[in-house]
Design a protein around this motif. Structure first.
Motif, PDB file in Angstrom:
ATOM      1  N   LEU A  54      52.106  49.378  45.708  1.00  0.00           N
ATOM      2  CA  LEU A  54      52.567  48.249  44.893  1.00  0.00           C
ATOM      3  C   LEU A  54      54.046  47.963  45.099  1.00  0.00           C
ATOM      4  CD1 LEU A  54      50.726  49.060  41.539  1.00  0.00           C
ATOM      5  CD2 LEU A  54      50.056  47.418  43.308  1.00  0.00           C
ATOM      6  N   GLY A  55      54.648  48.559  46.124  1.00  0.00           N
ATOM      7  CA  GLY A  55      56.076  48.387  46.363  1.00  0.00           C
ATOM      8  C   GLY A  55      56.867  49.480  45.662  1.00  0.00           C
ATOM      9  N   ALA A  56      58.144  49.229  45.442  1.00  0.00           N
ATOM     10  CA  ALA A  56      59.011  50.231  44.807  1.00  0.00           C
ATOM     11  C   ALA A  56      58.748  50.276  43.303  1.00  0.00           C
ATOM     12  CB  ALA A  56      60.468  49.905  45.069  1.00  0.00           C
ATOM     13  N   ALA A  57      58.745  51.496  42.775  1.00  0.00           N
ATOM     14  CA  ALA A  57      58.551  51.683  41.340  1.00  0.00           C
ATOM     15  C   ALA A  57      59.429  52.839  40.882  1.00  0.00           C
ATOM     16  CB  ALA A  57      57.091  51.979  41.028  1.00  0.00           C
ATOM     17  N   ARG A  58      59.814  52.812  39.625  1.00  0.00           N
ATOM     18  CA  ARG A  58      60.584  53.884  39.011  1.00  0.00           C
ATOM     19  C   ARG A  58      59.613  54.679  38.138  1.00  0.00           C
ATOM     20  NH1 ARG A  58      65.768  55.248  38.307  1.00  0.00           N
ATOM     21  NH2 ARG A  58      66.436  53.502  39.592  1.00  0.00           N
ATOM     22  N   VAL A  59      59.619  56.007  38.302  1.00  0.00           N
ATOM     23  CA  VAL A  59      58.679  56.862  37.581  1.00  0.00           C
ATOM     24  C   VAL A  59      59.456  57.865  36.750  1.00  0.00           C
ATOM     25  CG1 VAL A  59      56.708  58.419  37.809  1.00  0.00           C
ATOM     26  CG2 VAL A  59      57.081  56.636  39.536  1.00  0.00           C
ATOM     27  N   ARG A  60      59.095  58.008  35.484  1.00  0.00           N
ATOM     28  CA  ARG A  60      59.705  59.001  34.589  1.00  0.00           C
ATOM     29  C   ARG A  60      58.585  59.906  34.093  1.00  0.00           C
ATOM     30  NH1 ARG A  60      64.351  59.007  30.752  1.00  0.00           N
ATOM     31  NH2 ARG A  60      65.341  58.076  32.573  1.00  0.00           N
ATOM     32  N   PHE A  61      58.716  61.214  34.384  1.00  0.00           N
ATOM     33  CA  PHE A  61      57.717  62.207  33.995  1.00  0.00           C
ATOM     34  C   PHE A  61      58.093  62.881  32.690  1.00  0.00           C
ATOM     35  CE2 PHE A  61      57.314  61.871  38.577  1.00  0.00           C
ATOM     36  CZ  PHE A  61      55.950  61.817  38.748  1.00  0.00           C
ATOM     37  N   THR A  62      57.066  63.276  31.943  1.00  0.00           N
ATOM     38  CA  THR A  62      57.301  64.079  30.750  1.00  0.00           C
ATOM     39  C   THR A  62      57.875  65.425  31.207  1.00  0.00           C
ATOM     40  OG1 THR A  62      56.269  64.820  28.701  1.00  0.00           O
ATOM     41  CG2 THR A  62      55.000  65.143  30.685  1.00  0.00           C
ATOM     42  N   PRO A  63      58.726  66.047  30.403  1.00  0.00           N
ATOM     43  CA  PRO A  63      59.272  67.356  30.796  1.00  0.00           C
ATOM     44  C   PRO A  63      58.168  68.398  30.949  1.00  0.00           C
ATOM     45  CG  PRO A  63      60.493  66.434  28.943  1.00  0.00           C
ATOM     46  CD  PRO A  63      59.283  65.560  29.152  1.00  0.00           C
ATOM     47  N   HIS A  64      58.446  69.411  31.761  1.00  0.00           N
ATOM     48  CA  HIS A  64      57.510  70.523  31.948  1.00  0.00           C
ATOM     49  C   HIS A  64      57.163  71.088  30.575  1.00  0.00           C
ATOM     50  CE1 HIS A  64      55.931  74.400  33.251  1.00  0.00           C
ATOM     51  NE2 HIS A  64      55.665  73.770  34.382  1.00  0.00           N
ATOM     52  N   ASN A  65      55.891  71.460  30.373  1.00  0.00           N
ATOM     53  CA  ASN A  65      55.450  71.900  29.050  1.00  0.00           C
ATOM     54  C   ASN A  65      54.330  72.926  29.188  1.00  0.00           C
ATOM     55  OD1 ASN A  65      52.722  70.332  28.803  1.00  0.00           O
ATOM     56  ND2 ASN A  65      54.211  68.871  29.617  1.00  0.00           N
ATOM     57  N   ASP A  66      53.973  73.537  28.067  1.00  0.00           N
ATOM     58  CA  ASP A  66      52.923  74.557  28.042  1.00  0.00           C
ATOM     59  C   ASP A  66      51.550  73.989  27.676  1.00  0.00           C
ATOM     60  OD1 ASP A  66      54.756  76.587  28.648  1.00  0.00           O
ATOM     61  OD2 ASP A  66      55.264  76.864  26.530  1.00  0.00           O
ATOM     62  N   PHE A  67      51.401  72.684  27.730  1.00  0.00           N
ATOM     63  CA  PHE A  67      50.165  72.041  27.286  1.00  0.00           C
ATOM     64  C   PHE A  67      49.401  71.347  28.407  1.00  0.00           C
ATOM     65  CE2 PHE A  67      53.128  72.084  23.710  1.00  0.00           C
ATOM     66  CZ  PHE A  67      52.419  72.892  22.841  1.00  0.00           C
ATOM     67  N   GLY A  68      49.906  71.388  29.633  1.00  0.00           N
ATOM     68  CA  GLY A  68      49.216  70.755  30.752  1.00  0.00           C
ATOM     69  C   GLY A  68      49.355  69.247  30.790  1.00  0.00           C
ATOM     70  N   VAL A  69      50.393  68.715  30.154  1.00  0.00           N
ATOM     71  CA  VAL A  69      50.595  67.262  30.096  1.00  0.00           C
ATOM     72  C   VAL A  69      51.509  66.824  31.237  1.00  0.00           C
ATOM     73  CG1 VAL A  69      51.550  65.374  28.706  1.00  0.00           C
ATOM     74  CG2 VAL A  69      50.270  67.226  27.601  1.00  0.00           C
ATOM     75  N   ILE A  70      51.028  65.876  32.030  1.00  0.00           N
ATOM     76  CA  ILE A  70      51.812  65.319  33.139  1.00  0.00           C
ATOM     77  C   ILE A  70      51.901  63.799  32.959  1.00  0.00           C
ATOM     78  CG2 ILE A  70      52.149  65.284  35.643  1.00  0.00           C
ATOM     79  CD1 ILE A  70      50.092  67.512  35.888  1.00  0.00           C
ATOM     80  N   ASP A  71      52.147  63.362  31.747  1.00  0.00           N
ATOM     81  CA  ASP A  71      52.269  61.929  31.509  1.00  0.00           C
ATOM     82  C   ASP A  71      53.470  61.398  32.282  1.00  0.00           C
ATOM     83  OD1 ASP A  71      50.186  62.289  29.798  1.00  0.00           O
ATOM     84  OD2 ASP A  71      51.203  61.492  28.025  1.00  0.00           O
ATOM     85  N   HIS A  72      53.364  60.145  32.685  1.00  0.00           N
ATOM     86  CA  HIS A  72      54.471  59.511  33.371  1.00  0.00           C
ATOM     87  C   HIS A  72      54.428  58.002  33.152  1.00  0.00           C
ATOM     88  CE1 HIS A  72      51.083  60.067  36.115  1.00  0.00           C
ATOM     89  NE2 HIS A  72      51.469  59.009  36.780  1.00  0.00           N
TER      90      HIS A  72
END
Length: 132
Positions: A54-72
């Motif tokens: 889709l071209g250039a995009a800016r991605v912000r990830f959730t901080p590393h955590n103990d719950f297995g969450v990789i939201d972005h």
């Protein structure tokens, strides 16, 4: 904006959830399994810059955590922001990987189905990598 249609795309992986999370949560590894980021990610402060289909995009990830969450959150060049929910959940000795796919405004049913198929292909690639 009203609530969008959603579909959970998931796959079982026969590997400890912490190992899958450890691998999948590193942005540097995403080009190996997330084909939309096939051109890689370059860090820019707290964000990552992705060159993808889709071209250039800016991605912000959730901080590393103990719950297995990789939201972005992905911000496209148009300014559209999409919140992607990605979870790694324990399941016995293995895990479930679940991605919540949202049907964006203006997306046809066919485009939504193609998006879901694309996500499933990526999850299958992750599975192959993690079960080697």
């Amino acid at each position: 904006m009203s609530t969008m249609s959603a579909k959970i795309v998931h796959i079982s992986i026969d590997r400890d959830w912490r190992e899958v999370y450890g691998y999948a949560s590193r942005p540097q590894n995403m080009p190996f399994w997330a084909s939309g980021l096939a051109f890689g990610l370059m860090q820019d402060g707290d964000d990552w810059i992705a060159e993808g289909t889709l071209g250039a995009a800016r991605v912000r990830f959730t901080p590393h955590n103990d719950f297995g969450v990789i939201d972005h959150r992905v911000t496209l060049g148009s300014g559209l922001q999409v919140h992607n929910s990605l979870r790694i959940v324990p399941n016995g000795d293995g895990c479930e990987v679940m991605f919540t796919l949202l049907r964006l405004p203006g997306m046809t049913e066919e485009q939504f189905a193609a998006d879901a198929a694309h996500v499933l292909r990526d999850l299958k690639t992750l599975k192959e990598l993690m079960e080697r």
